[in-house]
Write a protein that holds these residues in place. Structure first.
Motif, PDB file in Angstrom:
ATOM      1  N   LYS A   1       0.349  26.144  45.708  1.00 51.27           N
ATOM      2  CA  LYS A   1       1.738  25.825  45.346  1.00 51.27           C
ATOM      3  C   LYS A   1       2.194  24.492  45.918  1.00 51.27           C
ATOM      4  CE  LYS A   1       2.589  29.541  43.039  1.00 51.27           C
ATOM      5  NZ  LYS A   1       2.664  29.448  41.595  1.00 51.27           N
ATOM      6  N   SER A   2       1.559  24.025  46.956  1.00 49.79           N
ATOM      7  CA  SER A   2       1.919  22.730  47.528  1.00 49.79           C
ATOM      8  C   SER A   2       0.715  22.165  48.263  1.00 49.79           C
ATOM      9  CB  SER A   2       3.109  22.854  48.480  1.00 49.79           C
ATOM     10  OG  SER A   2       2.758  23.585  49.619  1.00 49.79           O
ATOM     11  N   CYS A   3       0.659  20.848  48.352  1.00 55.60           N
ATOM     12  CA  CYS A   3      -0.394  20.211  49.140  1.00 55.60           C
ATOM     13  C   CYS A   3       0.143  18.930  49.754  1.00 55.60           C
ATOM     14  CB  CYS A   3      -1.649  19.958  48.322  1.00 55.60           C
ATOM     15  SG  CYS A   3      -1.514  18.746  47.025  1.00 55.60           S
ATOM     16  N   LEU A   4      -0.337  18.644  50.943  1.00 56.14           N
ATOM     17  CA  LEU A   4      -0.019  17.429  51.677  1.00 56.14           C
ATOM     18  C   LEU A   4      -1.309  16.628  51.771  1.00 56.14           C
ATOM     19  CD1 LEU A   4       1.842  15.677  53.453  1.00 56.14           C
ATOM     20  CD2 LEU A   4       1.050  17.044  55.394  1.00 56.14           C
ATOM     21  N   ILE A   5      -1.280  15.386  51.318  1.00 55.09           N
ATOM     22  CA  ILE A   5      -2.468  14.539  51.282  1.00 55.09           C
ATOM     23  C   ILE A   5      -2.211  13.325  52.153  1.00 55.09           C
ATOM     24  CG2 ILE A   5      -4.034  13.244  49.794  1.00 55.09           C
ATOM     25  CD1 ILE A   5      -2.950  15.082  47.498  1.00 55.09           C
ATOM     26  N   SER A   6      -3.120  13.062  53.083  1.00 48.73           N
ATOM     27  CA  SER A   6      -2.982  11.913  53.969  1.00 48.73           C
ATOM     28  C   SER A   6      -3.915  10.791  53.535  1.00 48.73           C
ATOM     29  CB  SER A   6      -3.284  12.315  55.415  1.00 48.73           C
ATOM     30  OG  SER A   6      -4.644  12.650  55.549  1.00 48.73           O
ATOM     31  N   ASN A   7      -3.645   9.592  54.037  1.00 44.87           N
ATOM     32  CA  ASN A   7      -4.414   8.387  53.747  1.00 44.87           C
ATOM     33  C   ASN A   7      -4.393   8.041  52.261  1.00 44.87           C
ATOM     34  OD1 ASN A   7      -6.022   6.136  54.011  1.00 44.87           O
ATOM     35  ND2 ASN A   7      -7.914   7.296  54.095  1.00 44.87           N
ATOM     36  N   VAL A   8      -3.198   8.043  51.684  1.00 44.41           N
ATOM     37  CA  VAL A   8      -3.022   7.644  50.286  1.00 44.41           C
ATOM     38  C   VAL A   8      -2.637   6.168  50.273  1.00 44.41           C
ATOM     39  CG1 VAL A   8      -1.650   7.990  48.201  1.00 44.41           C
ATOM     40  CG2 VAL A   8      -2.342   9.957  49.576  1.00 44.41           C
ATOM     41  N   ASN A   9      -3.417   5.366  49.538  1.00 46.99           N
ATOM     42  CA  ASN A   9      -3.149   3.933  49.438  1.00 46.99           C
ATOM     43  C   ASN A   9      -2.135   3.604  48.348  1.00 46.99           C
ATOM     44  OD1 ASN A   9      -5.121   3.527  51.395  1.00 46.99           O
ATOM     45  ND2 ASN A   9      -6.720   3.281  49.868  1.00 46.99           N
ATOM     46  N   ASP A  10      -2.170   4.372  47.237  1.00 47.43           N
ATOM     47  CA  ASP A  10      -1.334   4.041  46.084  1.00 47.43           C
ATOM     48  C   ASP A  10      -1.164   5.278  45.222  1.00 47.43           C
ATOM     49  OD1 ASP A  10       0.113   2.556  44.251  1.00 47.43           O
ATOM     50  OD2 ASP A  10      -1.609   1.486  43.444  1.00 47.43           O
ATOM     51  N   VAL A  11       0.005   5.432  44.611  1.00 44.49           N
ATOM     52  CA  VAL A  11       0.226   6.450  43.584  1.00 44.49           C
ATOM     53  C   VAL A  11       0.008   5.752  42.253  1.00 44.49           C
ATOM     54  CG1 VAL A  11       1.867   8.050  42.551  1.00 44.49           C
ATOM     55  CG2 VAL A  11       1.864   7.712  45.028  1.00 44.49           C
ATOM     56  N   ILE A  12      -1.058   6.101  41.553  1.00 38.87           N
ATOM     57  CA  ILE A  12      -1.414   5.451  40.295  1.00 38.87           C
ATOM     58  C   ILE A  12      -0.490   5.910  39.175  1.00 38.87           C
ATOM     59  CG2 ILE A  12      -3.252   5.057  38.613  1.00 38.87           C
ATOM     60  CD1 ILE A  12      -3.884   3.909  41.377  1.00 38.87           C
ATOM     61  N   SER A  13      -0.327   7.221  39.038  1.00 35.84           N
ATOM     62  CA  SER A  13       0.567   7.768  38.015  1.00 35.84           C
ATOM     63  C   SER A  13       0.906   9.206  38.364  1.00 35.84           C
ATOM     64  CB  SER A  13      -0.078   7.704  36.624  1.00 35.84           C
ATOM     65  OG  SER A  13      -1.192   8.569  36.553  1.00 35.84           O
ATOM     66  N   PHE A  14       1.984   9.695  37.763  1.00 38.66           N
ATOM     67  CA  PHE A  14       2.337  11.099  37.956  1.00 38.66           C
ATOM     68  C   PHE A  14       3.240  11.555  36.822  1.00 38.66           C
ATOM     69  CE2 PHE A  14       5.508   8.670  40.220  1.00 38.66           C
ATOM     70  CZ  PHE A  14       6.702   9.290  39.899  1.00 38.66           C
ATOM     71  N   ASP A  15       3.077  12.814  36.456  1.00 44.60           N
ATOM     72  CA  ASP A  15       3.984  13.492  35.542  1.00 44.60           C
ATOM     73  C   ASP A  15       3.937  14.978  35.898  1.00 44.60           C
ATOM     74  OD1 ASP A  15       1.767  14.664  34.187  1.00 44.60           O
ATOM     75  OD2 ASP A  15       1.696  13.020  32.756  1.00 44.60           O
ATOM     76  N   MET A  16       4.478  15.819  35.055  1.00 45.68           N
ATOM     77  CA  MET A  16       4.585  17.240  35.381  1.00 45.68           C
ATOM     78  C   MET A  16       3.243  17.967  35.339  1.00 45.68           C
ATOM     79  SD  MET A  16       8.380  18.319  34.352  1.00 45.68           S
ATOM     80  CE  MET A  16       7.972  19.927  34.799  1.00 45.68           C
ATOM     81  N   ASN A  17       2.214  17.356  34.729  1.00 43.38           N
ATOM     82  CA  ASN A  17       0.914  18.008  34.599  1.00 43.38           C
ATOM     83  C   ASN A  17      -0.204  17.326  35.378  1.00 43.38           C
ATOM     84  OD1 ASN A  17       1.854  19.991  32.725  1.00 43.38           O
ATOM     85  ND2 ASN A  17       1.937  18.364  31.216  1.00 43.38           N
ATOM     86  N   MET A  18       0.046  16.121  35.922  1.00 43.13           N
ATOM     87  CA  MET A  18      -1.008  15.393  36.611  1.00 43.13           C
ATOM     88  C   MET A  18      -0.425  14.392  37.610  1.00 43.13           C
ATOM     89  SD  MET A  18      -3.959  12.909  35.082  1.00 43.13           S
ATOM     90  CE  MET A  18      -2.821  11.555  34.874  1.00 43.13           C
ATOM     91  N   VAL A  19      -1.090  14.270  38.758  1.00 45.06           N
ATOM     92  CA  VAL A  19      -0.766  13.253  39.752  1.00 45.06           C
ATOM     93  C   VAL A  19      -2.073  12.548  40.095  1.00 45.06           C
ATOM     94  CG1 VAL A  19       0.129  12.802  42.063  1.00 45.06           C
ATOM     95  CG2 VAL A  19       1.128  14.633  40.698  1.00 45.06           C
ATOM     96  N   MET A  20      -2.094  11.218  40.001  1.00 43.66           N
ATOM     97  CA  MET A  20      -3.293  10.447  40.322  1.00 43.66           C
ATOM     98  C   MET A  20      -2.999   9.542  41.512  1.00 43.66           C
ATOM     99  SD  MET A  20      -5.657   7.957  37.965  1.00 43.66           S
ATOM    100  CE  MET A  20      -5.905   9.221  36.746  1.00 43.66           C
ATOM    101  N   LEU A  21      -3.828   9.679  42.567  1.00 45.67           N
ATOM    102  CA  LEU A  21      -3.639   8.957  43.812  1.00 45.67           C
ATOM    103  C   LEU A  21      -4.895   8.165  44.155  1.00 45.67           C
ATOM    104  CD1 LEU A  21      -2.297  12.030  45.805  1.00 45.67           C
ATOM    105  CD2 LEU A  21      -0.912  10.275  44.694  1.00 45.67           C
ATOM    106  N   GLU A  22      -4.717   7.048  44.854  1.00 46.05           N
ATOM    107  CA  GLU A  22      -5.846   6.260  45.326  1.00 46.05           C
ATOM    108  C   GLU A  22      -5.965   6.392  46.837  1.00 46.05           C
ATOM    109  OE1 GLU A  22      -7.244   1.647  45.874  1.00 46.05           O
ATOM    110  OE2 GLU A  22      -5.677   2.091  44.420  1.00 46.05           O
ATOM    111  N   THR A  23      -7.173   6.692  47.315  1.00 49.11           N
ATOM    112  CA  THR A  23      -7.464   6.765  48.745  1.00 49.11           C
ATOM    113  C   THR A  23      -8.691   5.909  49.043  1.00 49.11           C
ATOM    114  OG1 THR A  23      -9.017   8.614  48.680  1.00 49.11           O
ATOM    115  CG2 THR A  23      -6.672   9.180  48.724  1.00 49.11           C
ATOM    116  N   ASP A  24      -9.052   5.806  50.318  1.00 48.29           N
ATOM    117  CA  ASP A  24     -10.271   5.100  50.702  1.00 48.29           C
ATOM    118  C   ASP A  24     -11.516   5.824  50.203  1.00 48.29           C
ATOM    119  OD1 ASP A  24      -8.751   3.227  52.010  1.00 48.29           O
ATOM    120  OD2 ASP A  24      -9.173   3.982  54.022  1.00 48.29           O
TER     121      ASP A  24
END
Length: 94
Positions: free
Chosen positions: A18-41
């Motif tokens: 139901k929830s998640c916390l993500i560390s070391n995120v460099n950039d949020v590439i895109s997000f909507d109600m069905n998908m979140v794309m993040l950039e990390t190392d």
């Protein structure tokens, strides 16, 4: 120096899908109600689900808090999505 030597500590904490916390995120590439794309190392993270919301984004700490029904979290190579040095804004205005 090898690429693996300069990577920062990375963690994903998920609570009952139901929830998640993500560390070391460099950039949020895109997000909507069905998908979140993040950039990390460690590559791109693609979070898929339903009713996803980015509740908190801390640029200083590099943390993102995502809520909703999480169906999958998939890593992929960062170079498959974007050219090195190209930012979020430049990709929007292509």
């Amino acid at each position: 120096m090898d690429d693996k030597d300069v990577r920062r500590h990375h963690r994903i904490l998920m609570d009952n899908r139901k929830s998640c916390l993500i560390s070391n995120v460099n950039d949020v590439i895109s997000f909507d109600m069905n998908m979140v794309m993040l950039e990390t190392d460690y590559g791109l993270i693609n979070i898929k689900g339903k009713d996803l919301h980015v509740n908190r984004l801390s640029v200083e700490k590099g943390e993102v808090d995502v809520d909703g029904t999480i169906d999958s979290i998939i890593y992929s190579d960062v170079n498959t999505f974007k050219k090195k040095g190209e930012g979020f804004v430049s990709r929007i205005f292509r």
